[in-house]
Design an enzyme around this catalytic site. Structure first.
Site, PDB file in Angstrom:
ATOM      1  N   LYS A   1     -25.498   0.662  -7.734  1.00  0.00           N
ATOM      2  CA  LYS A   1     -25.189  -0.759  -7.899  1.00  0.00           C
ATOM      3  C   LYS A   1     -23.694  -0.953  -8.135  1.00  0.00           C
ATOM      4  CE  LYS A   1     -24.072  -0.797 -12.330  1.00  0.00           C
ATOM      5  NZ  LYS A   1     -22.814  -1.334 -12.862  1.00  0.00           N
TER       6      LYS A   1
ATOM      7  N   ILE B   1     -20.548   8.735 -13.169  1.00  0.00           N
ATOM      8  CA  ILE B   1     -21.943   8.280 -13.075  1.00  0.00           C
ATOM      9  C   ILE B   1     -22.817   9.335 -12.394  1.00  0.00           C
ATOM     10  CG2 ILE B   1     -21.703   7.035 -10.881  1.00  0.00           C
ATOM     11  CD1 ILE B   1     -23.790   5.948 -13.955  1.00  0.00           C
TER      12      ILE B   1
END
Length: 307
Positions: A89, A13
Protein backbone atom coordinates in the site's frame (compact mmCIF):
# COMPACT_ATOMS: atom_id res chain seq x y z
CA UNK A 1 1.05 -26.50 -3.95
CA UNK A 2 3.79 -24.07 -2.99
CA UNK A 3 3.99 -20.99 -5.19
CA UNK A 4 7.37 -19.49 -6.07
CA UNK A 5 7.59 -15.80 -5.25
CA UNK A 6 10.01 -12.93 -5.82
CA UNK A 7 10.14 -9.90 -3.54
CA UNK A 8 10.99 -6.57 -5.14
CA UNK A 9 12.44 -4.00 -2.76
CA UNK A 10 14.46 -5.05 0.29
CA UNK A 11 13.95 -2.07 2.56
CA UNK A 12 12.60 -1.62 6.07
CA UNK A 13 9.05 -2.85 5.38
CA UNK A 14 10.35 -5.88 3.51
CA UNK A 15 12.68 -6.92 6.32
CA UNK A 16 10.26 -6.10 9.13
CA UNK A 17 7.12 -7.61 7.63
CA UNK A 18 7.22 -9.22 4.18
CA UNK A 19 10.15 -11.58 4.60
CA UNK A 20 9.07 -13.05 7.97
CA UNK A 21 5.49 -13.50 6.68
CA UNK A 22 6.66 -15.27 3.52
CA UNK A 23 9.02 -17.60 5.39
CA UNK A 24 6.24 -18.50 7.86
CA UNK A 25 3.71 -19.47 5.16
CA UNK A 26 4.13 -22.93 3.59
CA UNK A 27 2.12 -21.78 0.55
CA UNK A 28 5.05 -19.57 -0.51
CA UNK A 29 8.69 -20.12 -1.37
CA UNK A 30 10.85 -17.00 -1.56
CA UNK A 31 12.94 -17.77 -4.63
CA UNK A 32 14.48 -14.41 -5.48
CA UNK A 33 14.76 -10.74 -4.60
CA UNK A 34 15.15 -7.63 -6.72
CA UNK A 35 17.12 -4.70 -5.34
CA UNK A 36 20.07 -2.60 -6.44
CA UNK A 37 21.51 -2.30 -2.96
CA UNK A 38 20.29 -5.17 -0.75
CA UNK A 39 19.72 -8.91 -0.72
CA UNK A 40 18.61 -11.78 1.53
CA UNK A 41 21.13 -14.39 2.60
CA UNK A 42 20.72 -17.61 0.67
CA UNK A 43 18.22 -16.17 -1.82
CA UNK A 44 18.99 -15.42 -5.47
CA UNK A 45 19.34 -11.70 -6.05
CA UNK A 46 18.76 -9.58 -9.16
CA UNK A 47 19.44 -5.89 -9.69
CA UNK A 48 16.65 -5.45 -12.25
CA UNK A 49 13.15 -6.89 -12.43
CA UNK A 50 13.37 -7.65 -16.14
CA UNK A 51 16.46 -9.77 -15.55
CA UNK A 52 14.53 -11.85 -13.05
CA UNK A 53 11.50 -12.17 -15.33
CA UNK A 54 13.72 -13.37 -18.18
CA UNK A 55 15.75 -15.78 -16.07
CA UNK A 56 13.05 -17.27 -13.85
CA UNK A 57 9.84 -18.19 -15.71
CA UNK A 58 9.13 -20.63 -12.88
CA UNK A 59 8.46 -17.78 -10.44
CA UNK A 60 4.71 -17.21 -10.58
CA UNK A 61 4.24 -14.25 -8.22
CA UNK A 62 5.87 -10.87 -7.76
CA UNK A 63 5.41 -8.95 -4.50
CA UNK A 64 6.26 -5.25 -4.80
CA UNK A 65 7.55 -3.60 -1.60
CA UNK A 66 8.89 -0.47 -3.27
CA UNK A 67 7.78 3.18 -3.05
CA UNK A 68 4.62 4.07 -5.00
CA UNK A 69 6.28 6.37 -7.54
CA UNK A 70 8.01 3.65 -9.65
CA UNK A 71 5.54 0.87 -8.87
CA UNK A 72 3.39 1.09 -12.00
CA UNK A 73 6.25 0.24 -14.35
CA UNK A 74 7.29 -2.74 -12.22
CA UNK A 75 3.73 -4.03 -11.89
CA UNK A 76 3.03 -3.60 -15.59
CA UNK A 77 6.18 -5.52 -16.55
CA UNK A 78 5.33 -8.36 -14.16
CA UNK A 79 1.74 -8.60 -15.39
CA UNK A 80 2.79 -8.59 -19.05
CA UNK A 81 5.16 -11.44 -18.21
CA UNK A 82 2.15 -13.39 -16.94
CA UNK A 83 2.98 -13.14 -13.24
CA UNK A 84 0.59 -12.55 -10.37
CA UNK A 85 1.25 -9.24 -8.60
CA UNK A 86 0.93 -8.18 -4.97
CA UNK A 87 1.06 -4.43 -4.34
CA UNK A 88 2.23 -2.88 -1.07
CA UNK A 89 0.00 0.00 0.00
CA UNK A 90 -0.76 2.47 -1.45
CA UNK A 91 -1.17 0.43 -4.66
CA UNK A 92 0.17 3.25 -6.84
CA UNK A 93 0.75 6.97 -6.99
CA UNK A 94 -2.54 7.63 -8.83
CA UNK A 95 -5.95 6.06 -9.25
CA UNK A 96 -5.48 5.96 -13.02
CA UNK A 97 -2.42 3.74 -12.58
CA UNK A 98 -4.37 1.36 -10.37
CA UNK A 99 -7.32 1.13 -12.76
CA UNK A 100 -4.92 0.45 -15.63
CA UNK A 101 -3.19 -2.36 -13.72
CA UNK A 102 -6.51 -3.91 -12.74
CA UNK A 103 -7.65 -3.90 -16.37
CA UNK A 104 -4.35 -5.37 -17.56
CA UNK A 105 -4.45 -8.18 -15.00
CA UNK A 106 -7.98 -9.04 -16.05
CA UNK A 107 -7.05 -9.08 -19.75
CA UNK A 108 -4.02 -11.31 -19.16
CA UNK A 109 -5.84 -13.56 -16.70
CA UNK A 110 -3.60 -13.22 -13.65
CA UNK A 111 -4.16 -12.12 -10.06
CA UNK A 112 -3.53 -8.62 -8.74
CA UNK A 113 -3.94 -7.70 -5.08
CA UNK A 114 -3.98 -4.16 -3.69
CA UNK A 115 -3.04 -4.89 -0.09
CA UNK A 116 -4.34 -2.91 2.87
CA UNK A 117 -2.47 -4.48 5.75
CA UNK A 118 -4.37 -2.68 8.52
CA UNK A 119 -7.62 -4.29 7.37
CA UNK A 120 -6.05 -7.60 8.29
CA UNK A 121 -5.40 -6.65 11.92
CA UNK A 122 -6.90 -9.16 14.33
CA UNK A 123 -9.81 -7.12 15.70
CA UNK A 124 -11.06 -5.42 12.52
CA UNK A 125 -13.51 -8.25 11.64
CA UNK A 126 -14.93 -8.15 15.19
CA UNK A 127 -15.65 -4.42 15.02
CA UNK A 128 -17.12 -4.76 11.55
CA UNK A 129 -19.51 -7.46 12.75
CA UNK A 130 -20.50 -5.47 15.85
CA UNK A 131 -21.12 -2.28 13.88
CA UNK A 132 -23.15 -3.94 11.11
CA UNK A 133 -26.27 -4.19 13.27
CA UNK A 134 -26.06 -0.73 14.86
CA UNK A 135 -26.86 2.86 13.96
CA UNK A 136 -23.69 4.91 13.70
CA UNK A 137 -23.67 8.25 15.50
CA UNK A 138 -19.99 9.17 15.48
CA UNK A 139 -16.70 7.78 14.20
CA UNK A 140 -13.45 9.48 15.05
CA UNK A 141 -10.03 8.42 13.72
CA UNK A 142 -6.89 9.58 15.54
CA UNK A 143 -3.77 8.34 13.76
CA UNK A 144 -0.57 9.97 15.00
CA UNK A 145 2.91 8.54 14.67
CA UNK A 146 6.56 9.56 14.38
CA UNK A 147 7.80 9.61 10.79
CA UNK A 148 11.38 9.73 12.09
CA UNK A 149 10.93 6.26 13.56
CA UNK A 150 8.92 4.57 10.81
CA UNK A 151 10.54 6.17 7.74
CA UNK A 152 14.07 7.16 8.75
CA UNK A 153 15.77 8.95 5.88
CA UNK A 154 13.15 7.95 3.32
CA UNK A 155 12.88 11.11 1.28
CA UNK A 156 10.49 9.56 -1.29
CA UNK A 157 7.57 10.02 1.10
CA UNK A 158 7.97 13.79 0.85
CA UNK A 159 8.02 13.84 -2.95
CA UNK A 160 4.91 14.02 -5.19
CA UNK A 161 3.29 10.59 -5.19
CA UNK A 162 4.78 9.73 -1.80
CA UNK A 163 1.62 10.84 0.07
CA UNK A 164 3.24 12.25 3.19
CA UNK A 165 1.07 11.69 6.25
CA UNK A 166 -1.42 9.80 4.13
CA UNK A 167 1.11 6.98 3.91
CA UNK A 168 0.04 5.94 7.44
CA UNK A 169 -3.33 7.73 7.26
CA UNK A 170 -4.49 5.49 4.44
CA UNK A 171 -4.13 2.56 6.85
CA UNK A 172 -6.84 4.09 9.04
CA UNK A 173 -8.98 4.82 5.99
CA UNK A 174 -8.63 1.20 4.91
CA UNK A 175 -10.08 0.10 8.25
CA UNK A 176 -12.87 2.68 8.09
CA UNK A 177 -13.95 1.61 4.61
CA UNK A 178 -13.89 -2.02 5.73
CA UNK A 179 -15.96 -1.68 8.91
CA UNK A 180 -18.61 0.82 7.79
CA UNK A 181 -21.74 -0.85 6.40
CA UNK A 182 -22.15 2.03 3.94
CA UNK A 183 -19.93 4.43 2.00
CA UNK A 184 -18.98 7.94 3.15
CA UNK A 185 -17.15 10.67 1.25
CA UNK A 186 -14.81 13.52 2.13
CA UNK A 187 -16.57 16.88 2.33
CA UNK A 188 -13.72 19.03 3.64
CA UNK A 189 -10.06 18.71 4.57
CA UNK A 190 -7.19 20.75 5.94
CA UNK A 191 -3.68 19.68 4.95
CA UNK A 192 -0.54 20.99 6.69
CA UNK A 193 2.55 21.21 4.47
CA UNK A 194 5.99 21.99 5.89
CA UNK A 195 7.40 24.76 3.74
CA UNK A 196 10.28 22.49 2.67
CA UNK A 197 8.15 19.48 1.74
CA UNK A 198 5.87 18.60 -1.20
CA UNK A 199 3.49 16.36 0.77
CA UNK A 200 1.54 17.02 3.99
CA UNK A 201 2.76 16.22 7.49
CA UNK A 202 -0.71 16.46 9.08
CA UNK A 203 -4.33 16.45 7.96
CA UNK A 204 -7.87 16.77 9.29
CA UNK A 205 -10.75 15.29 7.31
CA UNK A 206 -14.51 15.45 7.70
CA UNK A 207 -16.85 13.09 5.89
CA UNK A 208 -20.48 13.13 4.78
CA UNK A 209 -22.32 10.10 6.11
CA UNK A 210 -25.66 9.11 4.50
CA UNK A 211 -27.17 8.53 7.93
CA UNK A 212 -26.00 11.86 9.33
CA UNK A 213 -23.26 10.48 11.59
CA UNK A 214 -20.30 12.66 12.56
CA UNK A 215 -17.31 11.04 10.81
CA UNK A 216 -13.85 12.63 11.02
CA UNK A 217 -10.14 11.85 11.01
CA UNK A 218 -6.95 13.46 12.30
CA UNK A 219 -3.56 12.38 10.99
CA UNK A 220 -0.22 13.68 12.25
CA UNK A 221 3.34 12.56 11.56
CA UNK A 222 5.01 14.56 14.32
CA UNK A 223 4.00 12.39 17.27
CA UNK A 224 6.64 11.74 19.90
CA UNK A 225 6.48 9.11 22.59
CA UNK A 226 3.68 6.53 22.43
CA UNK A 227 2.08 6.23 18.99
CA UNK A 228 -1.67 6.64 18.53
CA UNK A 229 -3.69 4.46 16.16
CA UNK A 230 -7.28 4.70 17.42
CA UNK A 231 -10.77 4.55 15.96
CA UNK A 232 -13.60 5.50 18.32
CA UNK A 233 -17.17 4.57 17.41
CA UNK A 234 -20.38 5.75 19.01
CA UNK A 235 -23.70 4.14 18.10
CA UNK A 236 -27.27 4.31 19.32
CA UNK A 237 -26.57 1.04 21.12
CA UNK A 238 -23.14 1.33 22.69
CA UNK A 239 -19.60 2.49 22.00
CA UNK A 240 -16.44 0.81 20.74
CA UNK A 241 -12.76 1.66 20.59
CA UNK A 242 -10.31 0.02 18.21
CA UNK A 243 -6.72 0.78 19.19
CA UNK A 244 -3.12 -0.29 18.58
CA UNK A 245 -3.78 -0.13 14.85
CA UNK A 246 -6.59 -2.66 15.01
CA UNK A 247 -5.17 -5.28 17.37
CA UNK A 248 -7.18 -4.25 20.44
CA UNK A 249 -10.95 -3.87 20.71
CA UNK A 250 -12.98 -2.52 23.63
CA UNK A 251 -16.78 -2.32 23.63
CA UNK A 252 -18.53 -0.21 26.26
CA UNK A 253 -15.26 -0.06 28.18
CA UNK A 254 -14.78 -3.83 28.28
CA UNK A 255 -11.80 -5.47 26.62
CA UNK A 256 -13.18 -7.83 23.99
CA UNK A 257 -9.98 -8.94 22.33
CA UNK A 258 -6.31 -8.08 22.13
CA UNK A 259 -4.50 -9.79 19.30
CA UNK A 260 -1.01 -9.96 17.86
CA UNK A 261 0.70 -8.47 14.83
CA UNK A 262 -0.72 -10.80 12.19
CA UNK A 263 -1.36 -8.28 9.43
CA UNK A 264 1.27 -9.38 6.92
CA UNK A 265 0.87 -13.12 7.54
CA UNK A 266 -2.84 -12.57 6.86
CA UNK A 267 -2.02 -10.64 3.67
CA UNK A 268 0.06 -13.50 2.29
CA UNK A 269 -2.65 -16.01 3.24
CA UNK A 270 -5.14 -13.88 1.30
CA UNK A 271 -2.79 -13.66 -1.69
CA UNK A 272 -2.46 -17.44 -1.67
CA UNK A 273 -6.26 -17.79 -1.84
CA UNK A 274 -6.48 -15.27 -4.69
CA UNK A 275 -3.79 -17.01 -6.74
CA UNK A 276 -5.33 -20.42 -6.16
CA UNK A 277 -8.76 -19.23 -7.35
CA UNK A 278 -7.33 -16.94 -10.09
CA UNK A 279 -9.22 -13.94 -8.72
CA UNK A 280 -8.14 -10.39 -7.88
CA UNK A 281 -8.77 -7.87 -5.12
CA UNK A 282 -8.29 -4.24 -6.14
CA UNK A 283 -10.54 -2.32 -3.75
CA UNK A 284 -9.44 1.30 -4.07
CA UNK A 285 -11.89 2.97 -1.69
CA UNK A 286 -9.20 4.09 0.84
CA UNK A 287 -7.20 5.65 -2.00
CA UNK A 288 -10.27 7.51 -3.27
CA UNK A 289 -10.57 9.27 0.10
CA UNK A 290 -6.94 10.37 -0.09
CA UNK A 291 -7.38 11.72 -3.60
CA UNK A 292 -10.53 13.58 -2.52
CA UNK A 293 -8.67 15.06 0.45
CA UNK A 294 -5.99 16.41 -1.88
CA UNK A 295 -8.66 17.77 -4.24
CA UNK A 296 -10.80 19.43 -1.56
CA UNK A 297 -8.14 20.22 1.00
CA UNK A 298 -7.31 23.67 2.30
CA UNK A 299 -3.52 23.96 2.30
CA UNK A 300 -1.77 25.40 5.35
CA UNK A 301 2.00 26.02 5.25
CA UNK A 302 3.90 25.24 8.45
CA UNK A 303 7.51 25.49 9.60
CA UNK A 304 10.15 23.35 7.86
CA UNK A 305 10.50 19.72 8.89
CA UNK A 306 13.86 18.00 9.11
CA UNK A 307 14.86 14.55 10.25
Amino acid sequence: MTEKLALVGIGKIARDQHIPAIFANPDWSLEATVSRHASVDGIASYAELQSLLDARPDITTISLAIPPQPRFAYAEAALRAGRHVMLEKPPGQSLAECFALETLAREIGVTIFATWHSRFADCVPDLKSWLAARELKRLRITWKEDVRHWHPGQEWIWEPGGMGVFDPGINALSIMTEILPHAVHVREATLEYPENRATPIAAELRFTDPGGADVSAVFDWRQEGPQTWDIEVETADGNARLSLGGSKLEINGELIREGSDNEYPNLYARMSDLVRTRTSDMDLSPFIHVCDAYSLGRRVVTSPFHY
